[in-house]
Design an enzyme around this catalytic site. Structure first.
Site, PDB file in Angstrom:
ATOM      1  N   CYS A  27     -22.730  -2.990  -0.639  1.00 20.30           N
ATOM      2  CA  CYS A  27     -21.772  -2.608  -1.551  1.00 20.30           C
ATOM      3  C   CYS A  27     -21.052  -3.852  -2.100  1.00 20.30           C
ATOM      4  O   CYS A  27     -20.409  -3.636  -3.187  1.00 20.30           O
ATOM      5  CB  CYS A  27     -20.873  -1.758  -0.813  1.00 20.30           C
ATOM      6  SG  CYS A  27     -20.117  -2.384   0.866  1.00 20.30           S
ATOM      7  N   HIS A 113     -16.489  -1.704   3.937  1.00 22.53           N
ATOM      8  CA  HIS A 113     -17.062  -1.024   2.811  1.00 22.53           C
ATOM      9  C   HIS A 113     -16.647  -1.644   1.434  1.00 22.53           C
ATOM     10  O   HIS A 113     -15.222  -2.251   1.734  1.00 22.53           O
ATOM     11  CB  HIS A 113     -16.847   0.493   2.840  1.00 22.53           C
ATOM     12  CG  HIS A 113     -17.498   1.165   1.907  1.00 22.53           C
ATOM     13  ND1 HIS A 113     -18.664   1.240   1.363  1.00 22.53           N
ATOM     14  CD2 HIS A 113     -17.001   2.207   0.944  1.00 22.53           C
ATOM     15  CE1 HIS A 113     -19.191   1.801   0.263  1.00 22.53           C
ATOM     16  NE2 HIS A 113     -18.066   2.810  -0.001  1.00 22.53           N
ATOM     17  N   ASP A 129     -16.699   4.595  -6.225  1.00 24.12           N
ATOM     18  CA  ASP A 129     -17.445   4.350  -5.018  1.00 24.12           C
ATOM     19  C   ASP A 129     -19.074   4.514  -4.968  1.00 24.12           C
ATOM     20  O   ASP A 129     -19.190   5.860  -5.228  1.00 24.12           O
ATOM     21  CB  ASP A 129     -16.875   5.111  -3.828  1.00 24.12           C
ATOM     22  CG  ASP A 129     -17.436   4.919  -2.358  1.00 24.12           C
ATOM     23  OD1 ASP A 129     -18.605   4.067  -2.413  1.00 24.12           O
ATOM     24  OD2 ASP A 129     -16.935   5.514  -1.392  1.00 24.12           O
TER      25      ASP A 129
END
Length: 235
Positions: A27, A113, A129
């Site tokens: 990510c 994250h 996201d």
């Protein structure tokens, strides 16, 4: 560039999920590449501000709902670890999204994250996201309600903290040799298949991924806030 973006109004362009580079479990690099797109024309012309947001805590166990995969799956987490109450006491009367019938829907517990927040001209911030099952992008307040359940009773060890970094500052400072993704034992095998493109490395060759994820490291770029302060940090 027209096929890469979704024009939502004159002078404003939003990213399509399909136009974003994505590698599962990377990510931090996904958001780096997204920030790079947002900081270049034509997208930069409609972007007032953009941020990379690192999500973690001192235990490296942060609960995030509506995730499509990755992290520790909910069934690996003891109910009593999380405290067992996720449904909160209030109603989201102003939320047009469907109700959360399943209190554990898409729940993942990440070590960290990374997401992206964007404030388009004359608009409230939205969240990109690439791992969420929520709309892409999602309005900031709706994303907070759905992804972090602020009204739920959750132990402090699973509550999120956030490092909010301006996009251009993130592009200037992020560096990863992906060594944090190698399996223990020295065999050179990755926990998850790495991206096909070369590592994003600064001249120093330093891997600063875990420094970004360390919410106690105040030497790294950005401001570290808790959930109640996140909205005010995105102004």
């Amino acid at each position: 560039a027209a096929q890469l973006i979704l024009a939502t109004s004159i002078g404003e362009m939003m990213m399509r999920r399909s136009s974003c580079e994505y590698t599962s479990c990377y990510c931090e690099e996904n958001v780096y590449l997204l920030c790079k797109q947002l900081c270049q024309p034509p997208l930069s012309q409609s972007v007032e501000k953009a941020w990379a947001i690192w999500i973690s805590n001192e235990n490296k166990t942060v609960a995030v709902w509506r995730q499509g995969g990755g992290g520790r799956a909910y069934d690996e987490v003891n109910d009593r670890e999380l405290s067992g109450s996720f449904n909160g006491s209030g109603e989201d009367d102003d939320d047009d999204d469907d109700d959360d019938d399943d209190d554990q829907e898409g729940l993942a517990v990440w070590d960290y994250h990374v997401i992206c927040a964007v404030k388009y001209q004359d608009r409230s911030p939205v969240i990109y996201d690439l791992d969420t099952t929520l709309p892409f992008p999602s309005p900031l307040q709706a994303y907070i309600r759905r992804a972090f359940r602020p009204q739920a009773s959750i132990r402090s060890s699973f509550r999120p903290r956030f490092r909010v970094v301006e996009a251009r500052q993130y592009l200037e400072n992020f560096s990863s040799d992906r060594s944090h993704m190698l399996k223990a034992g020295g065999g050179g095998e990755f926990v998850a298949k790495p991206p096909s493109y070369p590592c994003i490395l600064r001249a120093s060759g330093e891997n600063n991924v875990m420094k970004f994820a360390d919410m106690c490291d105040l030497t790294m770029p950005g401001v570290v806030v808790d959930l109640p302060s996140l909205v005010s940090a995105l102004r």
